[in-house]
Design an enzyme around this catalytic site. Structure first.
Site, PDB file in Angstrom:
ATOM      1  N   GLY A 175      -7.705  30.909  14.757  1.00 12.90           N
ATOM      2  CA  GLY A 175      -8.053  30.880  13.426  1.00 12.90           C
ATOM      3  C   GLY A 175      -8.169  29.476  13.724  1.00 12.90           C
ATOM      4  O   GLY A 175      -8.614  28.302  14.500  1.00 12.90           O
ATOM      5  N   ARG A 220       4.327  24.627  13.684  1.00 11.03           N
ATOM      6  CA  ARG A 220       4.833  22.848  14.261  1.00 11.03           C
ATOM      7  C   ARG A 220       5.806  22.780  12.573  1.00 11.03           C
ATOM      8  O   ARG A 220       6.334  21.493  12.576  1.00 11.03           O
ATOM      9  CB  ARG A 220       4.215  22.367  14.396  1.00 11.03           C
ATOM     10  CG  ARG A 220       3.949  22.040  15.824  1.00 11.03           C
ATOM     11  CD  ARG A 220       3.545  21.303  16.861  1.00 11.03           C
ATOM     12  NE  ARG A 220       2.995  21.284  17.819  1.00 11.03           N
ATOM     13  CZ  ARG A 220       1.859  21.701  18.976  1.00 11.03           C
ATOM     14  NH1 ARG A 220       1.228  21.991  18.160  1.00 11.03           N
ATOM     15  NH2 ARG A 220       1.560  21.916  19.879  1.00 11.03           N
ATOM     16  N   HIS A 244       3.505  32.737  12.237  1.00  5.53           N
ATOM     17  CA  HIS A 244       4.077  33.349  10.823  1.00  5.53           C
ATOM     18  C   HIS A 244       2.416  33.647   9.942  1.00  5.53           C
ATOM     19  O   HIS A 244       2.062  34.743  10.566  1.00  5.53           O
ATOM     20  CB  HIS A 244       3.448  31.476  10.078  1.00  5.53           C
ATOM     21  CG  HIS A 244       2.277  30.854  10.757  1.00  5.53           C
ATOM     22  ND1 HIS A 244       1.063  31.393  10.770  1.00  5.53           N
ATOM     23  CD2 HIS A 244       2.812  29.830  12.066  1.00  5.53           C
ATOM     24  CE1 HIS A 244       0.373  30.456  11.586  1.00  5.53           C
ATOM     25  NE2 HIS A 244       1.802  29.496  12.390  1.00  5.53           N
ATOM     26  N   GLN A 250     -10.515  23.636  18.979  1.00  3.10           N
ATOM     27  CA  GLN A 250     -10.299  25.259  20.164  1.00  3.10           C
ATOM     28  C   GLN A 250     -11.311  26.417  19.705  1.00  3.10           C
ATOM     29  O   GLN A 250     -11.661  26.706  21.070  1.00  3.10           O
ATOM     30  CB  GLN A 250      -8.950  25.703  19.383  1.00  3.10           C
ATOM     31  CG  GLN A 250      -8.212  26.887  20.229  1.00  3.10           C
ATOM     32  CD  GLN A 250      -7.071  27.173  20.698  1.00  3.10           C
ATOM     33  OE1 GLN A 250      -6.468  26.694  20.721  1.00  3.10           O
ATOM     34  NE2 GLN A 250      -6.387  28.155  19.490  1.00  3.10           N
ATOM     35  N   HIS A 279      -0.785  34.031  11.963  1.00  3.58           N
ATOM     36  CA  HIS A 279      -1.469  34.929  13.016  1.00  3.58           C
ATOM     37  C   HIS A 279      -0.808  36.018  11.976  1.00  3.58           C
ATOM     38  O   HIS A 279      -1.784  36.653  13.219  1.00  3.58           O
ATOM     39  CB  HIS A 279       0.345  34.852  13.972  1.00  3.58           C
ATOM     40  CG  HIS A 279       0.203  33.115  14.217  1.00  3.58           C
ATOM     41  ND1 HIS A 279       0.937  32.607  14.437  1.00  3.58           N
ATOM     42  CD2 HIS A 279      -0.576  32.175  15.335  1.00  3.58           C
ATOM     43  CE1 HIS A 279       1.600  31.239  15.217  1.00  3.58           C
ATOM     44  NE2 HIS A 279       0.581  31.657  15.788  1.00  3.58           N
TER      45      HIS A 279
HETATM   46  O1  PAF Z   1      -3.851  28.514  18.967  1.00  6.09           O
HETATM   47  C1  PAF Z   1      -3.107  29.114  20.366  1.00  6.09           C
HETATM   48  O2  PAF Z   1      -2.028  29.119  19.680  1.00  6.09           O
HETATM   49  C2  PAF Z   1      -3.017  28.550  21.623  1.00  6.09           C
HETATM   50  O3  PAF Z   1      -3.641  27.665  21.370  1.00  6.09           O
HETATM   51  C3  PAF Z   1      -3.695  29.437  22.731  1.00  6.09           C
HETATM   52  C4  PAF Z   1      -5.416  30.464  21.600  1.00  6.09           C
HETATM   53  C5  PAF Z   1      -2.963  30.878  22.228  1.00  6.09           C
HETATM   54  C6  PAF Z   1      -3.582  29.277  23.861  1.00  6.09           C
HETATM   55  O4  PAF Z   1      -2.460  29.070  24.915  1.00  6.09           O
END
Ligand code: PAF
Length: 285
Positions: A151, A191, A38, A157, A41
């Site tokens: 992101g 999601r 989307h 993360q 990304h």
């Molecule tokens: O953020 C994501 O889409 C995932 O956690 C990633 C960083 C591609 C790892 O699988």
């Protein structure tokens, strides 16, 4: 251009391409994704294109980061659409390994980032960050980009990845890219597609609650009081379960609770369910 992006399925194929770019003195950016692309990304892709000569987007739905009762099987997969979007954006290579390429028979190594991963999403998703850290370490070492783009919606993360790159001396710049939002300010997420229209109508309450927390904190109430008000807003808006609404410092994700105004950059973080769909978001305070 019409045959871009080239789809690479093997690590050796990816390395060959990157080696050729490097030999020509060019820089390489990597945007790791799980597909179902989307505009969030595509913002990573735009940031990578702005900074690097060549862009690789990886698409791999990583089984190791899903818990046993999570949505690995139903996670949206839309290869043709993803490739069309990458073509449109001028991405040269889509790295799309299968599970056996990433986790070959006998695979036995995991990457654990302690400290940053026990709080927030790590509390309710115990295997998640180990799976993320392991696959991202692999992707960084497979591609060896100059910079990799993630992101800020998944801010925890992002901090975990910054830490692992630093701790493991992986020579890559980790870049955070601002969250992309819908017209009603809901953060873009693959999601969101799971939401019914009634649930989608309730989703903007999450960013409203986070912004409310930021405003109230500025007015001098404590972090704990501001978060309690934010939780009440989510409750009243019809969120089904709140996993957390907390304020944490960006660096180290240290909890801010009693102090009224954080002394270092901090964010309000929330995770809550609409039906079976777990949404997360964060906002600077
Ligand atoms: O953020 C994501 O889409 C995932 O956690 C990633 C960083 C591609 C790892 O699988």
């Amino acid at each position: 251009m019409a045959d871009l992006p080239a789809v690479e399925r093997t690590v050796s194929g990816l390395r060959e391409r990157v080696r050729a770019w490097r030999a020509a003195g060019r820089t390489v950016g990597l945007a790791p994704t799980m597909g179902a692309l989307h505009d969030g990304h595509m913002a990573l892709v735009r940031a990578a294109r702005a900074e690097c000569d060549h862009v690789v987007v990886s698409i791999f739905v990583n089984p190791a980061q899903f818990g046993p009762r999570e949505d690995f099987d139903s996670y949206p997969r839309q290869k043709a659409r993803d490739l069309a979007m990458l073509r449109e954006a001028g991405v040269e290579v889509a790295f799309m390994p299968d599970v056996a390429e990433v986790y070959p028979e006998g695979f036995a190594t995991t990457v654990t980032v302690s400290g940053l991963t026990e709080c927030l999403c790590g509390r309710d998703r115990p295997v998640h960050f180990q799976g993320v850290a392991t696959v991202v370490t692999k992707l960084l070492l497979q591609c060896l980009p100059d910079a990799a783009f993630f992101g800020e919606k998944d801010f925890q993360q992002l901090q975990v990845i910054r830490r692992l790159a630093r701790d493991l001396d992986i020579p890559v710049a980790i870049r955070g890219v601002e969250t992309v939002r819908e017209a009603d300010d809901v953060a873009l997420s693959s999601r969101n597609a799971y939401l019914t229209s009634a649930q989608r109508a309730r989703a903007p309450a999450m960013i409203a609650a986070l912004r409310h927390v930021a405003v109230r904190l500025g007015e001098g109430i404590t972090a704990a009081e501001a978060c309690a008000e934010g939780c009440r807003m989510l409750d009243e808006a019809g969120f089904d379960r709140i996993d957390y609404l907390e304020i944490r410092e960006e660096d180290g994700l240290v909890l801010v609770d009693a102090r009224p105004v954080p002394s270092r950059p901090a964010r309000a973080f929330a995770a809550a369910f609409l039906g079976d769909t777990r949404l997360i978001d964060n906002w600077p305070v």
